[in-house]
Design a protein around this motif. Structure first.
Motif, PDB file in Angstrom:
ATOM      1  N   PRO A  55       0.799  -1.238   0.000  1.00 26.95           N
ATOM      2  CA  PRO A  55       0.000   0.000   0.000  1.00 26.95           C
ATOM      3  C   PRO A  55       0.828   1.283   0.000  1.00 26.95           C
ATOM      4  N   CYS A  56       2.016   1.277   0.584  1.00 27.05           N
ATOM      5  CA  CYS A  56       2.785   2.521   0.676  1.00 27.05           C
ATOM      6  C   CYS A  56       3.796   2.614  -0.472  1.00 27.05           C
ATOM      7  N   ALA A  57       3.528   3.547  -1.400  1.00 26.99           N
ATOM      8  CA  ALA A  57       4.423   3.713  -2.557  1.00 26.99           C
ATOM      9  C   ALA A  57       5.806   4.193  -2.117  1.00 26.99           C
ATOM     10  N   ARG A  58       5.841   4.953  -1.043  1.00 28.02           N
ATOM     11  CA  ARG A  58       7.140   5.453  -0.560  1.00 28.02           C
ATOM     12  C   ARG A  58       8.028   4.282  -0.109  1.00 28.02           C
ATOM     13  N   ARG A  59       7.403   3.318   0.558  1.00 29.99           N
ATOM     14  CA  ARG A  59       8.163   2.139   0.991  1.00 29.99           C
ATOM     15  C   ARG A  59       8.739   1.408  -0.230  1.00 29.99           C
ATOM     16  N   LEU A  60       7.954   1.335  -1.313  1.00 29.92           N
ATOM     17  CA  LEU A  60       8.442   0.663  -2.515  1.00 29.92           C
ATOM     18  C   LEU A  60       9.627   1.409  -3.121  1.00 29.92           C
ATOM     19  N   VAL A  61       9.609   2.725  -3.032  1.00 36.01           N
ATOM     20  CA  VAL A  61      10.773   3.488  -3.527  1.00 36.01           C
ATOM     21  C   VAL A  61      12.004   3.123  -2.693  1.00 36.01           C
ATOM     22  N   TYR A  62      11.835   3.049  -1.377  1.00 34.80           N
ATOM     23  CA  TYR A  62      12.961   2.635  -0.531  1.00 34.80           C
ATOM     24  C   TYR A  62      13.472   1.250  -0.959  1.00 34.80           C
ATOM     25  N   GLU A  63      12.526   0.352  -1.208  1.00 33.47           N
ATOM     26  CA  GLU A  63      12.939  -1.021  -1.536  1.00 33.47           C
ATOM     27  C   GLU A  63      13.731  -1.074  -2.838  1.00 33.47           C
ATOM     28  N   PRO A 231       4.863  10.490  -1.486  1.00 35.56           N
ATOM     29  CA  PRO A 231       4.232  10.850  -0.202  1.00 35.56           C
ATOM     30  C   PRO A 231       4.061   9.639   0.712  1.00 35.56           C
ATOM     31  N   ARG A 232       4.108   9.899   1.996  1.00 36.75           N
ATOM     32  CA  ARG A 232       3.868   8.840   2.990  1.00 36.75           C
ATOM     33  C   ARG A 232       2.412   8.386   2.913  1.00 36.75           C
ATOM     34  N   ILE A 233       2.176   7.185   3.362  1.00 40.29           N
ATOM     35  CA  ILE A 233       0.805   6.659   3.368  1.00 40.29           C
ATOM     36  C   ILE A 233      -0.011   7.198   4.536  1.00 40.29           C
ATOM     37  N   ALA A 234       0.648   7.781   5.507  1.00 46.00           N
ATOM     38  CA  ALA A 234      -0.054   8.208   6.724  1.00 46.00           C
ATOM     39  C   ALA A 234       0.450   9.571   7.179  1.00 46.00           C
ATOM     40  N   TYR A 240      -0.712   1.957  11.606  1.00 45.43           N
ATOM     41  CA  TYR A 240      -0.356   0.542  11.791  1.00 45.43           C
ATOM     42  C   TYR A 240       0.660   0.049  10.749  1.00 45.43           C
ATOM     43  N   LEU A 241       0.584   0.550   9.516  1.00 48.46           N
ATOM     44  CA  LEU A 241       1.556   0.084   8.517  1.00 48.46           C
ATOM     45  C   LEU A 241       2.952   0.636   8.808  1.00 48.46           C
ATOM     46  N   CYS A 242       3.013   1.835   9.333  1.00 49.23           N
ATOM     47  CA  CYS A 242       4.317   2.445   9.649  1.00 49.23           C
ATOM     48  C   CYS A 242       4.966   1.723  10.832  1.00 49.23           C
ATOM     49  N   ARG A 243       4.141   1.273  11.765  1.00 49.13           N
ATOM     50  CA  ARG A 243       4.711   0.584  12.936  1.00 49.13           C
ATOM     51  C   ARG A 243       5.373  -0.731  12.514  1.00 49.13           C
ATOM     52  N   ALA A 244       4.921  -1.297  11.379  1.00 52.98           N
ATOM     53  CA  ALA A 244       5.499  -2.565  10.916  1.00 52.98           C
ATOM     54  C   ALA A 244       6.488  -2.359   9.761  1.00 52.98           C
ATOM     55  N   CYS A 245       6.816  -1.120   9.459  1.00 58.82           N
ATOM     56  CA  CYS A 245       7.641  -0.838   8.274  1.00 58.82           C
ATOM     57  C   CYS A 245       9.122  -0.835   8.642  1.00 58.82           C
ATOM     58  N   PRO A 246       9.965  -1.526   7.879  1.00 62.02           N
ATOM     59  CA  PRO A 246      11.397  -1.560   8.195  1.00 62.02           C
ATOM     60  C   PRO A 246      12.126  -0.252   7.874  1.00 62.02           C
ATOM     61  N   TYR A 247      11.407   0.725   7.288  1.00 56.21           N
ATOM     62  CA  TYR A 247      12.041   2.019   6.963  1.00 56.21           C
ATOM     63  C   TYR A 247      11.461   3.148   7.810  1.00 56.21           C
ATOM     64  N   ALA A 248      10.727   2.806   8.853  1.00 53.73           N
ATOM     65  CA  ALA A 248       9.980   3.824   9.596  1.00 53.73           C
ATOM     66  C   ALA A 248      10.886   4.942  10.124  1.00 53.73           C
ATOM     67  N   ARG A 249      12.018   4.554  10.722  1.00 49.20           N
ATOM     68  CA  ARG A 249      12.890   5.591  11.292  1.00 49.20           C
ATOM     69  C   ARG A 249      13.417   6.499  10.185  1.00 49.20           C
ATOM     70  N   ARG A 250      13.910   5.850   9.128  1.00 45.59           N
ATOM     71  CA  ARG A 250      14.438   6.605   7.979  1.00 45.59           C
ATOM     72  C   ARG A 250      13.350   7.529   7.420  1.00 45.59           C
ATOM     73  N   CYS A 251      12.152   6.989   7.292  1.00 43.89           N
ATOM     74  CA  CYS A 251      11.047   7.718   6.665  1.00 43.89           C
ATOM     75  C   CYS A 251      10.643   8.935   7.486  1.00 43.89           C
ATOM     76  N   TRP A 252      10.431   8.722   8.784  1.00 43.95           N
ATOM     77  CA  TRP A 252       9.893   9.815   9.594  1.00 43.95           C
ATOM     78  C   TRP A 252      10.967  10.784  10.035  1.00 43.95           C
ATOM     79  N   GLU A 253      12.233  10.400   9.861  1.00 44.75           N
ATOM     80  CA  GLU A 253      13.298  11.365  10.143  1.00 44.75           C
ATOM     81  C   GLU A 253      13.624  12.183   8.902  1.00 44.75           C
TER      82      GLU A 253
END
Ligand code: SF4
Length: 256
Positions: A55-63, A231-234, A240-253
Motif C-alpha cells: 500500500p505505501c508507494a514510498r516504501r516501494l521506492v525505498y525497496e 508521499p507517505r501513506i499516513a 499501523y503500517l508504519c509501525r510494521a515498516c522496516p524504513y519507519a525511522r528513515r522515513c519519519w526522520e
C-alpha cells in the motif's frame, strides 16, 4: 532403564532454542549460513510484481533503491527459512495438481520461469506456472497458476474473505501478471502449512485494477530514478503500517 535421548541438548520441541547448548549452536550455524548466502545474492534491480500491491508507494521506492532498512529490521534467517520452505510447499501442491489431471507447466521448455518484463526491465514478474489443460471444472484454460503457503490463521482468513479482501498484495500481483502475460484467469492455490489443506480460488483479470497498478509502478520507477520520495501513506508514524515498516525511522526522520 529409560533414556532421555534429548538430555542436555537444550532442545525443547516446539520452542526456539536458547542458550549455548548444541542445539542453539547448530541453529546459529544454520542461520549464519543462510544469512551469508543472502548477502552473496545480488539484490533485485527492478520492481517486482509481487510487491506492487504494497500500500505505501514510498516504501516501494525505498525497496527498489536499496535503502538500508532501519537497524534491527533487516530480513533475518527465520524469514529466509520461511521463504525457502514456501518453494518446497509449492512443488508439493504442483505435484498434487498434476496427479489430479491438471496440465500444470512450471517452467518453459528451456527451464526458465514464465515471466514478463516491462519498462525497460525495471518492472518484472515471475509466475509460478500456467495450467494449459485440466479436468472440466468450469475454467477456460489456460490459466496462470500462483501458489502461496500460509500459516493457519492467514489461510483461514483467505478462505473466509477471498483473495482481494484478505490478501490484496497477492491480488495485485496476479492482476499485473494477467495483464502483462495476456491471460485472463488465474488459478490461485493456497496451502495451509499446519494441515496441508488446500484452498483454490479463480481470479479474473480486472483491467481497470491492472491499469491502476501499472500506473503506480511507473510512478514508483520515476520517483526512484529521479531520487525523489513519494508521499507517505499516513500523517503520523503510529499508523499501523508504519509501525510494521522496516524504513519507519528513515522515513519519519526524512524532511518531507
Ligand atoms: S514508515 Fe509508513 S509512510 Fe514511511 S515508508 Fe513506511 S509505511 Fe510508508
Amino acid at each position: 532403564m529409560l533414556l532421555d535421548l534429548n538430555h542436555g541438548s537444550d532442545f525443547i520441541y516446539g520452542r526456539p532454542t536458547q542458550g549455548e547448548g548444541p542445539a542453539a549452536r547448530i541453529n546459529a550455524l544454520i542461520d549464519a549460513a543462510l544469512t551469508a548466502e543472502r548477502e552473496h545474492t545480488p539484490p533485485r534491480d527492478y520492481l517486482g510484481a509481487s510487491r506492487i500491491g504494497e500500500p505505501c508507494a514510498r516504501r516501494l521506492v525505498y525497496e527498489i533503491t536499496h535503502a538500508p532498512p532501519d537497524e534491527g529490521c533487516e530480513v533475518d534467517a527465520a524469514a529466509l527459512r520461511i521463504f525457502e520452505a514456501g518453494h518446497l510447499f509449492e512443488r508439493l501442491s504442483a505435484r498434487w495438481l498434476r496427479a489430479a489431471g491438471f496440465d500444470l507447466r512450471t517452467e518453459r521448455r528451456d527451464g526458465s520461469q514464465f515471466s514478463f518484463s516491462a519498462a525497460g526491465g525495471r518492472l518484472r514478474g515471475h509466475i509460478d506456472g500456467v495450467i494449459v489443460d485440466g479436468p472440466a471444472i468450469g475454467i477456460a484454460w489456460p490459466a496462470l497458476w500462483e501458489h502461496k503457503a500460509l500459516n493457519a490463521k492467514s489461510w483461514n482468513d483467505l478462505v473466509k474473505r477471498g483473495l482481494a479482501a484478505s490478501k490484496p498484495i497477492y491480488f495485485a500481483q496476479v492482476q499485473l501478471y494477467m495483464a502483462y502475460l495476456e491471460v485472463e484467469t488465474t488459478f490461485f492455490t493456497a496451502l495451509n502449512k499446519d494441515t496441508q489443506a488446500l484452498h483454490h480460488e479463480v481470479v479474473a483479470l480486472d483491467p481497470a485494477q491492472a491499469q491502476a497498478l501499472s500506473d503506480k509502478a511507473v510512478a514508483i520507477l520515476r520517483a526512484a530514478e529521479s531520487g525523489e520520495l513519494l508521499p507517505r501513506i499516513a500523517a503520523a508514524s503510529d499508523f499501523y503500517l508504519c509501525r510494521a515498516c522496516p524504513y519507519a525511522r528513515r522515513c519519519w526522520e526524512a524532511g518531507a
